[in-house]
Scaffold this motif. Sequence first.
Motif, PDB file in Angstrom:
ATOM      1  N   UNK A   1      -2.802  -8.105   4.411  1.00 17.98           N
ATOM      2  CA  UNK A   1      -3.635  -9.285   4.617  1.00 17.98           C
ATOM      3  C   UNK A   1      -5.095  -8.979   4.906  1.00 17.98           C
ATOM      4  N   UNK A   2      -5.437  -7.693   4.968  1.00 10.70           N
ATOM      5  CA  UNK A   2      -6.809  -7.271   5.269  1.00 10.70           C
ATOM      6  C   UNK A   2      -7.526  -6.845   3.983  1.00 10.70           C
ATOM      7  N   UNK A   3      -8.860  -6.899   3.998  1.00 11.06           N
ATOM      8  CA  UNK A   3      -9.589  -6.345   2.853  1.00 11.06           C
ATOM      9  C   UNK A   3      -9.283  -4.847   2.727  1.00 11.06           C
ATOM     10  N   UNK A   4      -9.030  -4.410   1.514  1.00 16.17           N
ATOM     11  CA  UNK A   4      -8.735  -2.993   1.279  1.00 16.17           C
ATOM     12  C   UNK A   4      -9.992  -2.169   1.490  1.00 16.17           C
ATOM     13  N   UNK A   5      -9.884  -1.051   2.214  1.00 13.78           N
ATOM     14  CA  UNK A   5     -11.048  -0.179   2.358  1.00 13.78           C
ATOM     15  C   UNK A   5     -11.533   0.293   0.985  1.00 13.78           C
ATOM     16  N   UNK A   6     -12.820   0.117   0.736  1.00 12.84           N
ATOM     17  CA  UNK A   6     -13.388   0.510  -0.553  1.00 12.84           C
ATOM     18  C   UNK A   6     -13.647   2.009  -0.568  1.00 12.84           C
TER      19      UNK A   6
ATOM     20  N   UNK B   1      -2.376   1.294  -5.602  1.00 18.29           N
ATOM     21  CA  UNK B   1      -2.727   2.634  -5.148  1.00 18.29           C
ATOM     22  C   UNK B   1      -1.439   3.374  -4.832  1.00 18.29           C
ATOM     23  N   UNK B   2      -1.249   4.518  -5.468  1.00 15.57           N
ATOM     24  CA  UNK B   2      -0.066   5.335  -5.223  1.00 15.57           C
ATOM     25  C   UNK B   2      -0.540   6.640  -4.579  1.00 15.57           C
ATOM     26  N   UNK B   3      -0.370   6.721  -3.254  1.00 17.63           N
ATOM     27  CA  UNK B   3      -0.692   7.957  -2.538  1.00 17.63           C
ATOM     28  C   UNK B   3       0.523   8.878  -2.631  1.00 17.63           C
ATOM     29  N   UNK B   4       0.275  10.161  -2.871  1.00 12.48           N
ATOM     30  CA  UNK B   4       1.365  11.134  -2.964  1.00 12.48           C
ATOM     31  C   UNK B   4       0.852  12.469  -2.449  1.00 12.48           C
ATOM     32  N   UNK B   5       1.751  13.336  -1.943  1.00 14.84           N
ATOM     33  CA  UNK B   5       1.296  14.567  -1.293  1.00 14.84           C
ATOM     34  C   UNK B   5       0.643  15.607  -2.198  1.00 14.84           C
ATOM     35  N   UNK B   6       1.334  16.049  -3.261  1.00 12.06           N
ATOM     36  CA  UNK B   6       0.832  17.196  -4.014  1.00 12.06           C
ATOM     37  C   UNK B   6       1.177  17.129  -5.499  1.00 12.06           C
ATOM     38  N   UNK B   7       0.221  17.491  -6.339  1.00 11.63           N
ATOM     39  CA  UNK B   7       0.501  17.673  -7.755  1.00 11.63           C
ATOM     40  C   UNK B   7       1.541  18.794  -7.898  1.00 11.63           C
ATOM     41  N   UNK B   8       2.346  18.730  -8.918  1.00 10.45           N
ATOM     42  CA  UNK B   8       3.333  19.745  -9.271  1.00 10.45           C
ATOM     43  C   UNK B   8       4.506  19.853  -8.294  1.00 10.45           C
TER      44      UNK B   8
ATOM     45  N   UNK C   1      -7.157   8.597   2.284  1.00  9.83           N
ATOM     46  CA  UNK C   1      -5.814   8.538   2.888  1.00  9.83           C
ATOM     47  C   UNK C   1      -5.925   8.177   4.369  1.00  9.83           C
ATOM     48  N   UNK C   2      -6.921   8.721   5.043  1.00  6.96           N
ATOM     49  CA  UNK C   2      -7.124   8.417   6.464  1.00  6.96           C
ATOM     50  C   UNK C   2      -7.475   6.937   6.648  1.00  6.96           C
ATOM     51  N   UNK C   3      -8.339   6.390   5.775  1.00  4.35           N
ATOM     52  CA  UNK C   3      -8.711   4.970   5.850  1.00  4.35           C
ATOM     53  C   UNK C   3      -7.487   4.072   5.694  1.00  4.35           C
ATOM     54  N   UNK C   4      -6.536   4.517   4.892  1.00  2.68           N
ATOM     55  CA  UNK C   4      -5.328   3.732   4.644  1.00  2.68           C
ATOM     56  C   UNK C   4      -4.199   4.085   5.608  1.00  2.68           C
ATOM     57  N   UNK C   5      -4.466   5.016   6.521  1.00  4.64           N
ATOM     58  CA  UNK C   5      -3.484   5.363   7.554  1.00  4.64           C
ATOM     59  C   UNK C   5      -2.302   6.152   7.047  1.00  4.64           C
ATOM     60  N   UNK C   6      -2.493   6.951   5.991  1.00  2.00           N
ATOM     61  CA  UNK C   6      -1.355   7.651   5.404  1.00  2.00           C
ATOM     62  C   UNK C   6      -1.502   9.175   5.378  1.00  2.00           C
TER      63      UNK C   6
END
Length: 151
Positions: free
Chosen positions: A5-10, A34-41, A99-104
């Motif tokens: 419900x909040x504006x997404x951090x730009x 937005x799909x946050x994920x840990x590591x490529x490969x 990631x920090x802005x989105x808390x992840x």
Amino acid sequence: MSLLGQPAPDFTLPSSTGENITLGSYRGQKHVVLVFYPLDFSPVCSMQLPEYSGRQDDFADAGAVILGINRDSVHAHKAWAADYGIEVPLLADMKCDVARQYGVTVDERGVSGRAVFLIDREGVVRFEHVEAKPSEYTIRPEVVLSKITEL
């Protein structure tokens, strides 16, 4: 910390497509996943991102774009995308600032957790899911697509 419900951090980040991508540039035009994920490969990420990429036409039909985000470099993103047939932009958040802005962030590992955010055309977070463990992958593309149809 919930962003629902909040504006997404730009943000603006370099992309595997060779350009900088700014989240705010989609405002008024498209929903953004937005799909946050840990590591490529890594094993789970190598299932998740190809699955989302493979559904990009369905997301486009629903008026949405998919953006993958993690701390790997643009060079790693390009190599991984080529190896796994990933066509969606992969954004390089090398210091995990977004990631920090989105808390992840998973600070002790220096990576982002696995999370999905749906941002509507007005730039508001309408759905968020952060996996309890980065090794889990429970929010499949069809779940997010159903959330888009509810907007």
